[in-house]
Design a protein around this motif. Sequence first.
Motif, PDB file in Angstrom:
ATOM      1  N   ILE A  32       0.841  -1.205   0.000  1.00 50.92           N
ATOM      2  CA  ILE A  32       0.000   0.000   0.000  1.00 50.92           C
ATOM      3  C   ILE A  32       0.873   1.251   0.000  1.00 50.92           C
ATOM      4  O   ILE A  32       0.631   2.209  -0.755  1.00 50.92           O
ATOM      5  N   THR A  33       1.906   1.279   0.829  1.00 52.49           N
ATOM      6  CA  THR A  33       2.805   2.432   0.894  1.00 52.49           C
ATOM      7  C   THR A  33       3.532   2.636  -0.434  1.00 52.49           C
ATOM      8  O   THR A  33       3.676   3.772  -0.901  1.00 52.49           O
ATOM      9  N   SER A  35       2.487   1.845  -3.401  1.00 54.64           N
ATOM     10  CA  SER A  35       1.564   2.379  -4.409  1.00 54.64           C
ATOM     11  C   SER A  35       1.341   3.874  -4.191  1.00 54.64           C
ATOM     12  O   SER A  35       1.248   4.639  -5.159  1.00 54.64           O
ATOM     13  N   LYS A  36       1.280   4.310  -2.928  1.00 57.63           N
ATOM     14  CA  LYS A  36       1.152   5.745  -2.652  1.00 57.63           C
ATOM     15  C   LYS A  36       2.403   6.497  -3.102  1.00 57.63           C
ATOM     16  O   LYS A  36       2.308   7.582  -3.689  1.00 57.63           O
ATOM     17  N   VAL A  37       3.570   5.945  -2.836  1.00 58.81           N
ATOM     18  CA  VAL A  37       4.821   6.577  -3.252  1.00 58.81           C
ATOM     19  C   VAL A  37       4.896   6.648  -4.774  1.00 58.81           C
ATOM     20  O   VAL A  37       5.341   7.652  -5.340  1.00 58.81           O
ATOM     21  N   ASP A  38       4.431   5.620  -5.443  1.00 61.94           N
ATOM     22  CA  ASP A  38       4.429   5.603  -6.907  1.00 61.94           C
ATOM     23  C   ASP A  38       3.544   6.711  -7.465  1.00 61.94           C
ATOM     24  O   ASP A  38       3.911   7.387  -8.432  1.00 61.94           O
ATOM     25  N   LYS A  39       2.375   6.929  -6.849  1.00 66.14           N
ATOM     26  CA  LYS A  39       1.488   8.010  -7.286  1.00 66.14           C
ATOM     27  C   LYS A  39       2.152   9.367  -7.078  1.00 66.14           C
ATOM     28  O   LYS A  39       2.063  10.251  -7.928  1.00 66.14           O
ATOM     29  N   ILE A  40       2.826   9.552  -5.958  1.00 64.48           N
ATOM     30  CA  ILE A  40       3.505  10.823  -5.680  1.00 64.48           C
ATOM     31  C   ILE A  40       4.630  11.055  -6.677  1.00 64.48           C
ATOM     32  O   ILE A  40       4.792  12.165  -7.199  1.00 64.48           O
ATOM     33  N   SER A  43       3.210  12.122  -9.968  1.00 61.01           N
ATOM     34  CA  SER A  43       2.753  13.507  -9.899  1.00 61.01           C
ATOM     35  C   SER A  43       3.919  14.482 -10.009  1.00 61.01           C
ATOM     36  O   SER A  43       3.850  15.468 -10.744  1.00 61.01           O
TER      37      SER A  43
END
Length: 98
Positions: A32-33, A35-40, A43
């Motif tokens: 989960i972490t 995937s969040k880092v990948d989105k950031i 961006s």
Amino acid sequence: MRFWLSFLPLVIYILLIILLIIGIILGIKTIITMSKVDKIVDSVNDKVESLNSVFNIIDFTTDKLTFFVDRIGEAISNIFSKLMRKKEIKKERDYEEE
């Protein structure tokens, strides 16, 4: 003694099950972490790519300014060297006349 032979493997199995559950939970949280880092990161990458045109304009401008400053420096250097040559030639003529 017989009690310990039946009790210790049971304790070890329970501890291994707990360790396995903790490992699975940590693995899920890590996914989960990530995937969040990948989105950031995506961006930030999009924002940096939107600024590439600005950086290209700045690069072009600094290249042109450097070119003009170099030309001005060369012109001043040439003028200075011509003046020094004239003074040297004049000194040589004065020396030859003496």
